[in-house]
Enzyme design. Structure first.
Site, PDB file in Angstrom:
ATOM      1  CG  ASP A  28      -2.038  -1.021   1.111  1.00  0.00           C
ATOM      2  OD1 ASP A  28      -2.182  -1.615   0.027  1.00  0.00           O
ATOM      3  OD2 ASP A  28      -2.751  -1.223   2.109  1.00  0.00           O
TER       4      ASP A  28
ATOM      5  CD  GLU B 285       6.762   1.574  -4.733  1.00  0.00           C
ATOM      6  OE1 GLU B 285       7.151   1.816  -5.887  1.00  0.00           O
ATOM      7  OE2 GLU B 285       7.305   2.070  -3.717  1.00  0.00           O
ATOM      8  CE1 TYR B 286      -2.641   2.036  -6.985  1.00  0.00           C
ATOM      9  CE2 TYR B 286      -3.212   3.642  -5.296  1.00  0.00           C
ATOM     10  CZ  TYR B 286      -3.442   3.064  -6.528  1.00  0.00           C
ATOM     11  OH  TYR B 286      -4.471   3.520  -7.308  1.00  0.00           O
TER      12      TYR B 286
ATOM     13  CB  SER C 145     -37.717  -6.692 -14.716  1.00  0.00           C
ATOM     14  OG  SER C 145     -38.854  -7.014 -15.498  1.00  0.00           O
ATOM     15  CG  LEU C 146     -33.838 -11.175 -14.039  1.00  0.00           C
ATOM     16  CD1 LEU C 146     -32.770 -11.683 -13.079  1.00  0.00           C
ATOM     17  CD2 LEU C 146     -33.714 -11.904 -15.367  1.00  0.00           C
TER      18      LEU C 146
ATOM     19  CD  GLU D 209     -24.476 -15.130 -13.249  1.00  0.00           C
ATOM     20  OE1 GLU D 209     -24.152 -13.939 -13.079  1.00  0.00           O
ATOM     21  OE2 GLU D 209     -24.892 -15.570 -14.337  1.00  0.00           O
TER      22      GLU D 209
ATOM     23  CE  LYS E  17     -33.102 -10.087  -7.977  1.00  0.00           C
ATOM     24  NZ  LYS E  17     -33.007  -8.820  -7.236  1.00  0.00           N
TER      25      LYS E  17
ATOM     26  CB  CYS F  46     -66.608   9.923  -6.384  1.00  0.00           C
ATOM     27  SG  CYS F  46     -66.845   8.211  -6.906  1.00  0.00           S
TER      28      CYS F  46
END
Length: 652
Positions: free
Chosen positions: A29, A31-32, A78-79, A107, A109, A398
């Site tokens: 870190d 050195e960065y 959308s899914l 995957e 979510k 109404c």
């Protein structure tokens, strides 16, 4: 100096990729930081030589005026949701009707904000929110402050990718601690915090809050043949891709993965709200296609929502823009999914009867889809009263008689002059997904309606700046902005207007499909129901609803008045010509074209009625090839699909 600045930018960007993407830093870190400070000093001394992909762009300093609208070249769908094993089985059965032996990819979510990133020649040029799927907001400057988003790619690519921007739990805790110390209200959850951060006009705030991303899709046509290969390619380009994923052959394997993720969920460093299941093969995805709203090749399994007990205090009945009367429960406050909930929907009268909900009941409350508070069931063991809820017989707005049709679960007011319906219709008309009139929200609409300044949507376009000054709390600057926003909305493409009219069953996606086909609302109003029903992804219900609307007294008058006030009734996107040369054909573009840009070729094909897709399948009718066409040409030849070249396309 320019050479050293180039070296530093290249080094620092490589080190950032190692740190944020590969999790394998090759330098310390310190050195960065040393190299970073050197670059800052050089850029301060030579500001005219600052490079576009310099990592110093990630530090704040810009105060934005606002966010411009941005049209997505590739729509964001959308899914479809699933909440049970049975719903996943049903999804699998639908897929197997079209694809004999599908492989699925699962995957996580991520509970964040959907974003789209566009690169031209490898340089980030646009970062955009999902918006309504067709139009989002350009938040490029803010997304440049998200440290794991590459400003440049290792290849000079033109590419659009999609993902989720989220706030890690550790960052969320830090942000809320600072807000607490400053006496500011804390964010309810990491998703709200991420959303609030990305809408900041001060980019310095974004830079401090340590947002992160997971990318999951190449939106522009891909040369990969599967989702898994696409994810690996995104990783090669320097994007962060969530490593927690599996390939599965059946729902048993998917369900086991879901259970495993559910057990690990609380220990993850970020929030998730489910698992996304996709058909892995991209050709199979093309074969399955889309509904109006969602791909048929994917489903999002949502984890069971958190549940809490609360006491029912009373019930409010409200009228929506279609006349449906909805009951809302007033409850003792409870903490639910990071927010305080004191009101929850009871859905409709049939739901109240089915769940046998009574006065003063203790009920179980949850957030449907992790968003909308709803009453799930009664805790009968804690019942204190046998008295049933009072069900209205007259409209609360109404006072007209309410009807309960046999084929409907809700009470309905059918008075076309019902004030609540008119006002809700005005609010819908001005909303983001409809005419998108910035600033004309519910409170302003209510004041305009109460002052008798608007009684239908055409009246909105008769308003002058001075009319807004009659409203309590509206100053000259706000009045001018409201007037300008209304005038600007006149130029919207007509699908926004069609959706804004609030025709039953006609959503935003259906509106776009209809206007692509009929070109204008005036043409649509004269269309035959059978022709409407024949449009892919639509059907008889929408066709009948449109016929009923346009035949009703007042619809023709309203459209004429809108046109007279200058509102555009024509579609401004790419239209479909019914009798065009390629009408109804599915076409794939592949290879390098010599004279036409790919975007030009795509536009020409679409103008001739073709649907342009990215993968060759048995549903493909035609493949247009350039040089180095590769596997798509081979696939077309194997399937016996007609192949044409660039010269043929130019001749049309």
């Amino acid at each position: 100096m320019n050479k050293r600045m180039n070296e530093l930018v290249a080094l620092l960007n490589r080190y950032a990729t190692e740190y944020y993407t590969s999790d394998n830093p090759s330098v310390s870190d310190s050195e960065y930081d040393r190299l970073y400070r050197e670059l800052v000093e050089l850029e301060t001394a030579y500001p005219e030589q600052v490079l576009a992909d310099s990592p110093t762009h990630r530090v704040g300093g810009k105060v934005l005026d606002g966010f411009e609208k941005y049209s997505h070249q590739y729509p964001l769908y959308s899914l479809q949701d699933a909440f049970s094993r049975e719903e996943l089985d049903a999804f699998d059965a639908r897929v197997r009707k079209e694809v004999a032996h599908p492989t699925y990819i699962c995957e996580l979510k991520i509970d964040g904000l959907s974003i789209s990133l566009t690169y031209e020649k490898g340089i980030l040029v646009a970062g955009v929110t999902r918006g309504d799927g067709s139009i989002g907001e350009n938040i490029t400057e803010n997304l440049k402050r998200v440290k794991d988003i590459p400003l440049t790619l290792p290849e000079e690519l033109d590419i659009t990718v999609r993902g989720e921007c989220y706030m890690p739990r550790a960052s969320f805790d830090q942000v809320n601690q600072v807000r607490q110390e400053n006496g500011e209200p804390e964010f309810a959850n990491p998703r709200n915090a991420a959303a609030g951060t990305l809408r900041q006009l001060d980019t310095a705030v974004v830079a401090k809050r340590n947002l992160a991303t997971f990318l999951y899709q190449e939106a522009s046509p891909s040369t990969r043949d599967s989702q898994e290969k696409g994810l690996k390619y995104l990783e090669q380009l320097g994007f962060v891709v969530n490593p927690k994923r599996i390939l599965a052959e059946n729902i048993d394997e998917i369900w086991n993965f879901i259970q495993e993720v559910g057990q690990e969920r609380e220990n993850l460093p970020y929030d998730i709200d489910g698992v996304v299941i996709k058909v892995n093969d991209l050709v199979s995805q093309e074969e399955l296609g889309f509904t109006v709203k969602a791909p048929k090749w994917a489903v999002a399994y949502k984890f069971p929502a958190e549940e809490k007990e609360a006491q029912l205090l009373s019930v409010d009945w409200t009228v929506g823009r279609t006349g449906v009367v909805t009951p809302t429960a007033n409850l003792t406050p409870v903490q639910l999914a990071g927010t305080t909930v004191s009101r929850a929907t009871l859905h409709n009268v049939d739901y109240i009867a089915e769940k046998d909900i009574r006065k003063d009941d203790t009920v179980i409350v949850y957030k449907a889809g992790d968003i909308i508070p709803a009453v799930l069931r009664v805790v009968e063991s804690k019942r204190v009263s046998e008295e049933k809820l009072d069900i209205p017989t007259n409209c609360p707005s109404c006072n007209s008689d309410l009807l309960h049709f046999e084929d409907e679960v809700a009470l309905r007011c059918i008075n076309p002059r019902c004030p609540a319906q008119i006002m809700e219709g005005l609010i819908h008309f001005a909303s983001r997904d409809a005419m998108n009139i910035t600033g004309l929200g519910p409170s302003i609409v209510e004041k305009l309606f109460a002052a008798n300044l608007v009684k239908d949507v055409a009246d909105i376009y008769r308003l002058q700046e001075e009319d807004f000054l009659l409203l309590e709390g509206v100053k000259e600057k706000s009045a001018a902005k409201l007037y300008q926003a209304i005038q600007a909305s006149k130029e919207n493409s007509a699908e926004k207007l069609l959706f804004g009219l609030g025709i039953r069953h006609v959503g935003s996606k259906a509106s776009q499909l209809l206007l692509q086909y009929f070109h204008s609302i005036e043409n649509l109003s004269q269309a035959d129901s059978e022709e409407v029903a024949s449009i892919e992804s639509l059907g008889g219900v929408i066709a009948k609803s449109l016929q009923t609307y346009f035949a009703a007294e007042g619809s023709e008058i309203l459209l004429r008045e809108l046109k007279e006030t200058g509102v555009n009734l024509d579609y401004k996107g790419q239209t479909v010509v019914a009798d065009a040369a390629l009408s109804g054909l599915t076409v794939v573009l592949t290879g390098k074209l010599e004279r036409l840009k790919r975007s030009e070729a795509k536009s020409k094909l679409e103008s001739l009625g073709a649907k342009v897709t990215g993968s060759v399948s048995k549903k493909t009718d035609l493949v247009v090839v350039g040089a180095d066409a590769g596997s798509k040409l081979q696939k077309a030849q194997e399937l016996g699909i007609q192949v044409r070249d660039e010269a043929w396309l130019e001749s049309l």
